[in-house]
Design a protein around this motif. Structure first.
Motif, PDB file in Angstrom:
ATOM      1  N   UNK A 185      66.504 -70.321 -99.149  1.00  0.00           N
ATOM      2  CA  UNK A 185      65.655 -71.424 -98.689  1.00  0.00           C
ATOM      3  C   UNK A 185      64.290 -70.945 -98.206  1.00  0.00           C
ATOM      4  N   UNK A 186      63.972 -69.677 -98.437  1.00  0.00           N
ATOM      5  CA  UNK A 186      62.649 -69.163 -98.099  1.00  0.00           C
ATOM      6  C   UNK A 186      62.313 -69.217 -96.623  1.00  0.00           C
ATOM      7  N   UNK A 187      63.264 -68.837 -95.788  1.00  0.00           N
ATOM      8  CA  UNK A 187      63.031 -68.812 -94.339  1.00  0.00           C
ATOM      9  C   UNK A 187      61.932 -67.816 -93.995  1.00  0.00           C
ATOM     10  N   UNK A 188      61.079 -68.174 -93.042  1.00  0.00           N
ATOM     11  CA  UNK A 188      60.066 -67.242 -92.559  1.00  0.00           C
ATOM     12  C   UNK A 188      60.763 -66.141 -91.753  1.00  0.00           C
ATOM     13  N   UNK A 189      60.876 -64.974 -92.355  1.00  0.00           N
ATOM     14  CA  UNK A 189      61.441 -63.818 -91.671  1.00  0.00           C
ATOM     15  C   UNK A 189      60.281 -62.970 -91.163  1.00  0.00           C
ATOM     16  N   UNK A 190      60.354 -62.597 -89.883  1.00  0.00           N
ATOM     17  CA  UNK A 190      59.248 -61.868 -89.264  1.00  0.00           C
ATOM     18  C   UNK A 190      59.655 -60.430 -88.934  1.00  0.00           C
ATOM     19  N   UNK A 191      58.767 -59.520 -89.287  1.00  0.00           N
ATOM     20  CA  UNK A 191      58.882 -58.129 -88.878  1.00  0.00           C
ATOM     21  C   UNK A 191      57.728 -57.879 -87.911  1.00  0.00           C
ATOM     22  N   UNK A 192      58.062 -57.516 -86.690  1.00  0.00           N
ATOM     23  CA  UNK A 192      57.064 -57.363 -85.628  1.00  0.00           C
ATOM     24  C   UNK A 192      57.102 -55.926 -85.123  1.00  0.00           C
ATOM     25  N   UNK A 193      55.915 -55.326 -84.996  1.00  0.00           N
ATOM     26  CA  UNK A 193      55.829 -53.919 -84.579  1.00  0.00           C
ATOM     27  C   UNK A 193      54.845 -53.752 -83.431  1.00  0.00           C
ATOM     28  N   UNK A 194      55.270 -52.996 -82.436  1.00  0.00           N
ATOM     29  CA  UNK A 194      54.364 -52.579 -81.373  1.00  0.00           C
ATOM     30  C   UNK A 194      53.659 -51.312 -81.856  1.00  0.00           C
ATOM     31  N   UNK A 195      52.375 -51.430 -82.163  1.00  0.00           N
ATOM     32  CA  UNK A 195      51.649 -50.306 -82.745  1.00  0.00           C
ATOM     33  C   UNK A 195      51.571 -49.092 -81.814  1.00  0.00           C
ATOM     34  N   UNK A 196      51.676 -49.319 -80.506  1.00  0.00           N
ATOM     35  CA  UNK A 196      51.523 -48.223 -79.549  1.00  0.00           C
ATOM     36  C   UNK A 196      52.743 -47.307 -79.506  1.00  0.00           C
ATOM     37  N   UNK A 197      53.921 -47.886 -79.735  1.00  0.00           N
ATOM     38  CA  UNK A 197      55.153 -47.092 -79.657  1.00  0.00           C
ATOM     39  C   UNK A 197      55.884 -47.003 -80.993  1.00  0.00           C
ATOM     40  N   UNK A 198      55.435 -47.795 -81.974  1.00  0.00           N
ATOM     41  CA  UNK A 198      56.050 -47.864 -83.299  1.00  0.00           C
ATOM     42  C   UNK A 198      57.506 -48.331 -83.247  1.00  0.00           C
ATOM     43  N   UNK A 199      57.808 -49.148 -82.262  1.00  0.00           N
ATOM     44  CA  UNK A 199      59.114 -49.791 -82.182  1.00  0.00           C
ATOM     45  C   UNK A 199      58.954 -51.253 -82.597  1.00  0.00           C
ATOM     46  N   UNK A 200      60.004 -51.814 -83.196  1.00  0.00           N
ATOM     47  CA  UNK A 200      59.857 -53.163 -83.693  1.00  0.00           C
ATOM     48  C   UNK A 200      61.145 -53.943 -83.758  1.00  0.00           C
ATOM     49  N   UNK A 201      61.025 -55.171 -84.249  1.00  0.00           N
ATOM     50  CA  UNK A 201      62.196 -56.046 -84.368  1.00  0.00           C
ATOM     51  C   UNK A 201      61.997 -56.996 -85.542  1.00  0.00           C
ATOM     52  N   UNK A 202      63.097 -57.580 -85.991  1.00  0.00           N
ATOM     53  CA  UNK A 202      63.111 -58.546 -87.081  1.00  0.00           C
ATOM     54  C   UNK A 202      63.629 -59.869 -86.544  1.00  0.00           C
ATOM     55  N   UNK A 203      62.988 -60.955 -86.924  1.00  0.00           N
ATOM     56  CA  UNK A 203      63.409 -62.297 -86.511  1.00  0.00           C
ATOM     57  C   UNK A 203      63.901 -63.080 -87.722  1.00  0.00           C
ATOM     58  N   UNK A 204      65.107 -63.600 -87.640  1.00  0.00           N
ATOM     59  CA  UNK A 204      65.679 -64.523 -88.626  1.00  0.00           C
ATOM     60  C   UNK A 204      65.660 -64.009 -90.068  1.00  0.00           C
TER      61      UNK A 204
END
Length: 206
Positions: free
Chosen positions: A11-30
């Motif tokens: 269904x083409x859900x908006x999946x988000x990849x978010x990264x903190x550029x300062x620490x290079x840690x991130x998370x994925x949403x949905x």
């Protein structure tokens, strides 16, 4: 904060990849489904994915969870405690209809209203926003809101699915989202981005 939106799943859900550029840690949403494009982008960034976060448990938003957990075995799955039954039950989460398979999930971390989570230098705050589902939630970080299927650009999430409630959803939007600063950028589960001020002034559904 680097935000990447890559639609995924049937269904083409908006999946988000978010990264903190300062620490290079991130998370994925949905993660609605697995996306080779997102995998390539994350690996190119050498990002340490710490969490996979679900705004709610519908099948179109969870189809890629197991693939990403396999790809990033140290990542923790995060969901609202009130969505526990939905995530575990393929009938309630409608995963067979959305993904063509039965999906049952158990989060590693169950959060409640106003709980926070630190990812690098980013502080994520979870807002309990029932109505689309009993355990729907939004994620607030800096001047950004990941709204899932609670609030869309000039629209709102459906409330005719099992566990949905229009009065609950309307109350969630007015008491939890419309109290945020008007310049808060909203990244929804479907359609394009918007902001709180615009939706307060002109969203025809609330």
């Amino acid at each position: 904060m680097q935000i990447n939106c890559i639609p995924s799943g049937a269904l083409g859900v908006n999946t988000y990849y978010v990264r903190d550029e300062h620490t290079n840690k991130g998370f994925i949403v949905d993660p609605g489904g697995f996306s080779p494009k997102m995998e390539t982008l994350i690996k190119k960034d050498f990002c340490d994915i710490e969490y996979i976060i679900l705004t709610h448990g519908h099948g179109d938003h969870i189809g890629g969870v197991k693939d990403y957990l396999s790809l990033f075995p140290n990542a923790k799955l995060v969901a609202c405690i009130h969505e526990k039954d939905f995530l575990a039950n393929p009938v309630l989460n409608m995963s067979r209809d959305c993904c063509g398979m039965n999906i049952g999930l158990e989060a590693d971390i169950w959060v409640n209203d106003n709980d926070t989570l630190q990812i690098g230098n980013l502080t994520l705050k979870f807002l309990y926003t029932p109505g689309h589902t009993p355990g729907g939630m939004c994620i607030s970080v800096e001047n950004v809101l990941f709204s899932g299927d609670t609030l869309f650009q000039q629209s709102i999430g459906r409330t005719d699915f099992p566990g949905g409630s229009f009065p609950q959803l309307k109350n969630s939007i007015h008491t939890k989202l419309f109290t945020l600063p008007e310049d808060t950028v909203v990244y929804p589960g479907h359609m394009g981005s918007t902001n709180i001020g615009l939706e307060k002034r002109s969203n025809p559904f609330v």
